[in-house]
Design a protein around this motif. Structure first.
Motif, PDB file in Angstrom:
ATOM      1  N   LEU A 123       0.834  -1.205   0.000  1.00  0.00           N
ATOM      2  CA  LEU A 123       0.000   0.000   0.000  1.00  0.00           C
ATOM      3  C   LEU A 123       0.869   1.256   0.000  1.00  0.00           C
ATOM      4  O   LEU A 123       0.630   2.198  -0.772  1.00  0.00           O
ATOM      5  N   ILE A 124       1.877   1.278   0.853  1.00  0.00           N
ATOM      6  CA  ILE A 124       2.766   2.443   0.923  1.00  0.00           C
ATOM      7  C   ILE A 124       3.499   2.628  -0.403  1.00  0.00           C
ATOM      8  O   ILE A 124       3.637   3.754  -0.893  1.00  0.00           O
ATOM      9  N   ALA A 125       3.947   1.532  -1.012  1.00  0.00           N
ATOM     10  CA  ALA A 125       4.629   1.626  -2.303  1.00  0.00           C
ATOM     11  C   ALA A 125       3.701   2.193  -3.367  1.00  0.00           C
ATOM     12  O   ALA A 125       4.114   3.025  -4.196  1.00  0.00           O
ATOM     13  N   GLY A 126       2.440   1.765  -3.347  1.00  0.00           N
ATOM     14  CA  GLY A 126       1.472   2.289  -4.300  1.00  0.00           C
ATOM     15  C   GLY A 126       1.242   3.784  -4.123  1.00  0.00           C
ATOM     16  O   GLY A 126       1.163   4.537  -5.099  1.00  0.00           O
ATOM     17  N   LEU A 127       1.139   4.231  -2.876  1.00  0.00           N
ATOM     18  CA  LEU A 127       0.942   5.657  -2.609  1.00  0.00           C
ATOM     19  C   LEU A 127       2.174   6.468  -3.007  1.00  0.00           C
ATOM     20  O   LEU A 127       2.054   7.581  -3.541  1.00  0.00           O
ATOM     21  N   ILE A 128       3.354   5.922  -2.737  1.00  0.00           N
ATOM     22  CA  ILE A 128       4.592   6.612  -3.130  1.00  0.00           C
ATOM     23  C   ILE A 128       4.648   6.769  -4.641  1.00  0.00           C
ATOM     24  O   ILE A 128       4.947   7.856  -5.163  1.00  0.00           O
ATOM     25  N   LEU A 129       4.375   5.690  -5.369  1.00  0.00           N
ATOM     26  CA  LEU A 129       4.435   5.756  -6.827  1.00  0.00           C
ATOM     27  C   LEU A 129       3.379   6.709  -7.371  1.00  0.00           C
ATOM     28  O   LEU A 129       3.673   7.541  -8.243  1.00  0.00           O
ATOM     29  N   ALA A 130       2.154   6.610  -6.860  1.00  0.00           N
ATOM     30  CA  ALA A 130       1.057   7.435  -7.375  1.00  0.00           C
ATOM     31  C   ALA A 130       1.330   8.920  -7.223  1.00  0.00           C
ATOM     32  O   ALA A 130       0.903   9.730  -8.057  1.00  0.00           O
ATOM     33  N   SER A 131       2.049   9.299  -6.162  1.00  0.00           N
ATOM     34  CA  SER A 131       2.269  10.718  -5.868  1.00  0.00           C
ATOM     35  C   SER A 131       3.644  11.222  -6.279  1.00  0.00           C
ATOM     36  O   SER A 131       3.929  12.407  -6.104  1.00  0.00           O
ATOM     37  N   SER A 132       4.501  10.362  -6.811  1.00  0.00           N
ATOM     38  CA  SER A 132       5.817  10.816  -7.247  1.00  0.00           C
ATOM     39  C   SER A 132       5.659  11.834  -8.371  1.00  0.00           C
ATOM     40  O   SER A 132       4.915  11.587  -9.332  1.00  0.00           O
ATOM     41  N   PRO A 133       6.316  12.980  -8.297  1.00  0.00           N
ATOM     42  CA  PRO A 133       6.088  14.052  -9.280  1.00  0.00           C
ATOM     43  C   PRO A 133       6.278  13.631 -10.729  1.00  0.00           C
ATOM     44  O   PRO A 133       5.470  13.984 -11.597  1.00  0.00           O
ATOM     45  N   GLY A 134       7.346  12.878 -11.014  1.00  0.00           N
ATOM     46  CA  GLY A 134       7.577  12.459 -12.390  1.00  0.00           C
ATOM     47  C   GLY A 134       6.499  11.524 -12.895  1.00  0.00           C
ATOM     48  O   GLY A 134       6.091  11.590 -14.068  1.00  0.00           O
ATOM     49  N   PHE A 135       6.013  10.648 -12.041  1.00  0.00           N
ATOM     50  CA  PHE A 135       4.959   9.707 -12.408  1.00  0.00           C
ATOM     51  C   PHE A 135       3.629  10.432 -12.576  1.00  0.00           C
ATOM     52  O   PHE A 135       2.895  10.199 -13.544  1.00  0.00           O
ATOM     53  N   TYR A 136       3.318  11.320 -11.638  1.00  0.00           N
ATOM     54  CA  TYR A 136       2.048  12.058 -11.674  1.00  0.00           C
ATOM     55  C   TYR A 136       1.934  12.880 -12.956  1.00  0.00           C
ATOM     56  O   TYR A 136       0.865  12.925 -13.587  1.00  0.00           O
ATOM     57  N   LYS A 137       3.026  13.537 -13.335  1.00  0.00           N
ATOM     58  CA  LYS A 137       2.999  14.398 -14.517  1.00  0.00           C
ATOM     59  C   LYS A 137       2.573  13.627 -15.749  1.00  0.00           C
ATOM     60  O   LYS A 137       1.681  14.073 -16.498  1.00  0.00           O
ATOM     61  N   TYR A 138       3.171  12.469 -15.984  1.00  0.00           N
ATOM     62  CA  TYR A 138       2.886  11.727 -17.206  1.00  0.00           C
ATOM     63  C   TYR A 138       1.601  10.915 -17.119  1.00  0.00           C
ATOM     64  O   TYR A 138       1.132  10.416 -18.145  1.00  0.00           O
ATOM     65  N   ALA A 139       1.025  10.806 -15.924  1.00  0.00           N
ATOM     66  CA  ALA A 139      -0.295  10.198 -15.808  1.00  0.00           C
ATOM     67  C   ALA A 139      -1.369  11.094 -16.392  1.00  0.00           C
ATOM     68  O   ALA A 139      -2.468  10.627 -16.715  1.00  0.00           O
ATOM     69  N   CYS A 140      -1.069  12.374 -16.535  1.00  0.00           N
ATOM     70  CA  CYS A 140      -2.038  13.354 -17.034  1.00  0.00           C
ATOM     71  C   CYS A 140      -1.633  13.916 -18.388  1.00  0.00           C
ATOM     72  O   CYS A 140      -2.142  14.965 -18.808  1.00  0.00           O
ATOM     73  N   VAL A 141      -0.709  13.258 -19.079  1.00  0.00           N
ATOM     74  CA  VAL A 141      -0.218  13.713 -20.372  1.00  0.00           C
ATOM     75  C   VAL A 141      -0.360  12.576 -21.374  1.00  0.00           C
ATOM     76  O   VAL A 141      -0.143  11.410 -21.031  1.00  0.00           O
ATOM     77  N   GLY A 142      -0.715  12.917 -22.602  1.00  0.00           N
ATOM     78  CA  GLY A 142      -0.933  11.898 -23.627  1.00  0.00           C
ATOM     79  C   GLY A 142       0.347  11.447 -24.284  1.00  0.00           C
ATOM     80  O   GLY A 142       0.560  11.712 -25.478  1.00  0.00           O
ATOM     81  N   LYS A 143       1.213  10.773 -23.522  1.00  0.00           N
ATOM     82  CA  LYS A 143       2.430  10.188 -24.070  1.00  0.00           C
ATOM     83  C   LYS A 143       2.466   8.715 -23.696  1.00  0.00           C
ATOM     84  O   LYS A 143       1.902   8.311 -22.669  1.00  0.00           O
ATOM     85  N   LEU A 144       3.137   7.912 -24.503  1.00  0.00           N
ATOM     86  CA  LEU A 144       2.991   6.458 -24.390  1.00  0.00           C
ATOM     87  C   LEU A 144       3.888   5.803 -23.350  1.00  0.00           C
ATOM     88  O   LEU A 144       3.783   4.592 -23.117  1.00  0.00           O
ATOM     89  N   GLU A 145       4.768   6.558 -22.697  1.00  0.00           N
ATOM     90  CA  GLU A 145       5.724   5.935 -21.783  1.00  0.00           C
ATOM     91  C   GLU A 145       5.055   5.291 -20.564  1.00  0.00           C
ATOM     92  O   GLU A 145       5.565   4.311 -20.021  1.00  0.00           O
ATOM     93  N   LEU A 146       3.921   5.835 -20.115  1.00  0.00           N
ATOM     94  CA  LEU A 146       3.263   5.220 -18.961  1.00  0.00           C
ATOM     95  C   LEU A 146       2.585   3.904 -19.329  1.00  0.00           C
ATOM     96  O   LEU A 146       2.548   2.977 -18.524  1.00  0.00           O
ATOM     97  N   LEU A 147       2.049   3.819 -20.536  1.00  0.00           N
ATOM     98  CA  LEU A 147       1.511   2.533 -20.985  1.00  0.00           C
ATOM     99  C   LEU A 147       2.629   1.504 -21.059  1.00  0.00           C
ATOM    100  O   LEU A 147       2.462   0.354 -20.636  1.00  0.00           O
ATOM    101  N   LEU A 148       3.779   1.912 -21.593  1.00  0.00           N
ATOM    102  CA  LEU A 148       4.944   1.023 -21.628  1.00  0.00           C
ATOM    103  C   LEU A 148       5.351   0.619 -20.218  1.00  0.00           C
ATOM    104  O   LEU A 148       5.648  -0.552 -19.952  1.00  0.00           O
ATOM    105  N   SER A 149       5.363   1.567 -19.303  1.00  0.00           N
ATOM    106  CA  SER A 149       5.744   1.284 -17.920  1.00  0.00           C
ATOM    107  C   SER A 149       4.803   0.273 -17.287  1.00  0.00           C
ATOM    108  O   SER A 149       5.237  -0.612 -16.536  1.00  0.00           O
ATOM    109  N   PHE A 150       3.509   0.376 -17.591  1.00  0.00           N
ATOM    110  CA  PHE A 150       2.548  -0.585 -17.038  1.00  0.00           C
ATOM    111  C   PHE A 150       2.850  -1.996 -17.505  1.00  0.00           C
ATOM    112  O   PHE A 150       2.911  -2.939 -16.701  1.00  0.00           O
TER     113      PHE A 150
END
Length: 551
Positions: A123-150
């Motif tokens: 749970l803590i790891a999930g919260l850390i990842l969800a709120s990490s600035p670099g991760f958060y930024k690309y979660a709201c941008v239409g670029k394919l790197e987060l799909l690749l990361s998944f």
């Protein structure tokens, strides 16, 4: 030894995935709308997906009338599919696959963390990842790197589950190979990033022989079959030209190597992109040295360490430097940082009374928002507002010091989470709309179209931006020399060209016996202000006004 979980705790853990889902939706969904497409990549990807949606080029992507061989089609498929209900590509439908991919990655990290360390660490790891600035930024941008990361994260998790499971190993491994194939369908880097992680992990355990447990032959066939879903129809539709373009593009990027040599670039980027959580990472070494980590935790940290190290080497060797490329490394950072945070949270004293806890958490929310409001000028920076912002930060720092003194590590973690997420949401809602508006060419494109005859062909002189293709929904070929412009203006039909003001001042088509007429001056305001001149091979504006200048 930590006390075993009671029945109530086990029941509560069942809701951890639901809680993480709610957190991700609350963080990412508001950031999908409220701003223009980001100049460049978003409009390019949106236009490729639009061509799929409207023209049916699902297996052989096109952009601006030409084969698009830079990326496989999976990300564009998802954009087109999410856009079907509205009939066209919108900022929300464009960015929705990234937000869903971010949610999926957070959930995979939770389940992997639960297997590695326990549900609370997951749970803590999930919260850390969800709120990490670099991760958060690309979660709201239409670029394919987060799909690749998944897909990469899910594939690594499936391989690990297969290696550690007592039953159903084959099922986990086949899923891992299939997910690797989907990563290849996203960007073509699945094998290059996933396989080194698994090999290095097994090598660190001196169990490289276990590679055969992963069913590499059958898995390779699954990988090829997944790729064939795209490549076979692609070959039938695009022929050798499409396949040759893919191979040529891939070979070019692999052979050219790093754009510039910075061996520690990705180390610093991964550290900065996961702040403030990454600040505890040096403590992992001391955590292991204390001798309190059990074998389960040591094995988990072995996986995350080999995960990070293998990807850092691969990225440093073959990739040009872009911060978004390292998103597949973030889950490893989150899982490692979560070990330390869970250790401290488990040692927390009895939580402060509400009269102390609530003001600290409220101050955390306020501080993150106030900082964004002040630095963006939304609130004018005066002595009063500056002092208020400084006071908030000083009080928050004092609250954190008191939390550490009183062993209120749970309060400290929640406070940091609220502070960083409030900052990110305010940044997304206040700063990014301004930046995207400053970068977009939408207004200039709309002004140009308003001064042109409907359906007329046009070109760009000396520059190119995918924005013009998307917002006009037309094929636009840019020209770079006066000869090319003269050839274009020799058309019997009325055509147009958009040229920068400085280039316009040097433009002279008289040696080519071609006339060019100034139709309109188009101004782009904001941080990236510019002035463009719309010219044509025929005099007069669309509304019938006379021409201003003949070249």
């Amino acid at each position: 030894m930590k006390a075993p979980l009671d029945k109530g705790q086990l029941t509560g853990e069942r809701f951890f995935p639901v809680f993480l889902t709610f957190v991700c939706l609350a963080l990412y969904v508001p950031g999908l709308a409220g701003r223009e497409f980001w100049c460049g990549r978003e409009t390019l990807y949106a236009q490729v997906a639009r061509d799929m949606l409207h023209n049916g080029h699902w297996f052989v992507p096109y952009f601006n009338g030409e084969l698009y061989v830079n990326k496989p089609p999976l990300f564009f498929w998802l954009i087109a599919l999410t856009s079907m209900p509205v009939g066209d590509i919108t900022p929300v439908t464009m960015r929705l696959p990234s937000a869903v991919s971010a949610l999926g990655t957070v959930l995979v990290v939770y389940f992997l963390g639960r297997r590695l360390y326990g549900a609370r660490t997951g749970l803590i790891a999930g919260l850390i990842l969800a709120s990490s600035p670099g991760f958060y930024k690309y979660a709201c941008v239409g670029k394919l790197e987060l799909l690749l990361s998944f897909f990469i994260t899910a594939s690594i998790a499936a391989f690990y589950f297969g290696l550690t499971a007592s039953t159903d190993k084959r099922r986990y491994f086949l899923w891992a190979w299939f997910l690797m194939g989907l990563a290849m369908l996203t960007k073509g880097l699945g094998v290059a990033l996933i396989v080194p992680v698994i090999l290095l992990y097994l090598l660190s355990r001196r169990e490289l022989y276990r590679v055969w447990e992963t069913r590499p032959i059958l898995g390779g066939l699954i990988l090829l079959a997944t790729m064939a879903v795209w490549l076979l129809p692609g070959y039938l539709s695009g022929g050798q030209e499409y396949i040759h373009g893919l191979v040529e593009h891939f070979s070019y990027h692999v052979s050219k190597g790093p754009k510039y040599m910075k061996p520690f670039y990705y180390l610093t980027e991964s550290f900065v992109g996961t702040l403030p959580w990454s600040l505890v990472l040096p403590g992992v070494f001391f955590y292991l040295r204390r001798g309190e980590a059990d074998e389960r935790h040591r094995e988990g940290l072995r996986l995350t360490a080999t995960w990070f190290l293998a990807m850092w080497v691969v990225f440093s060797l073959i990739m040009a430097k872009r911060s978004r490329y390292i998103l597949p490394m973030y889950p490893a950072v989150a899982l490692a940082a979560a070990v330390l945070w869970e250790d401290y949270v488990s040692r927390s004293s009895e939580t402060w009374a509400n009269i102390k806890t609530i003001p600290v958490l409220a101050l955390s929310l306020l501080s993150g928002t106030v900082v964004v409001l002040v630095i963006t000028g939304t609130i004018p920076l005066t002595n009063v507002t500056g002092n208020v912002a400084a006071l908030c930060l000083v009080l928050l720092l004092l609250a954190w010091l008191l939390s550490i003194r009183d062993r209120q590590y749970k309060v400290l973690f929640i406070s940091l989470f609220l502070m960083i997420t409030s900052f990110e949401i305010a940044y997304m809602e206040i700063i990014l709309p301004v930046e995207s508006q400053a970068g977009t060419e939408k207004v200039v494109c709309e002004k140009a179209l308003a001064n042109m005859e409907p359906g007329a062909r046009w070109t760009l002189y000396g520059f190119f931006s995918p924005d013009y293709v998307f917002y006009s929904n037309m094929t636009i070929k840019s020209v770079s020399t006066q000869q090319e412009l003269a050839d274009f203006f020799s058309s019997e039909d009325r055509v147009y060209c958009l040229v920068d003001e400085e280039d316009y001042a040097e433009l002279d088509l008289s040696p080519f016996n071609v006339s060019a007429f100034k139709i309109a001056t188009l101004n782009k305001t904001g941080k990236r202000a510019a002035t463009y001149i719309l010219i044509s091979n025929r005099p007069g504006k669309r509304n019938g006004a006379t021409q201003e200048v003949e070249l």
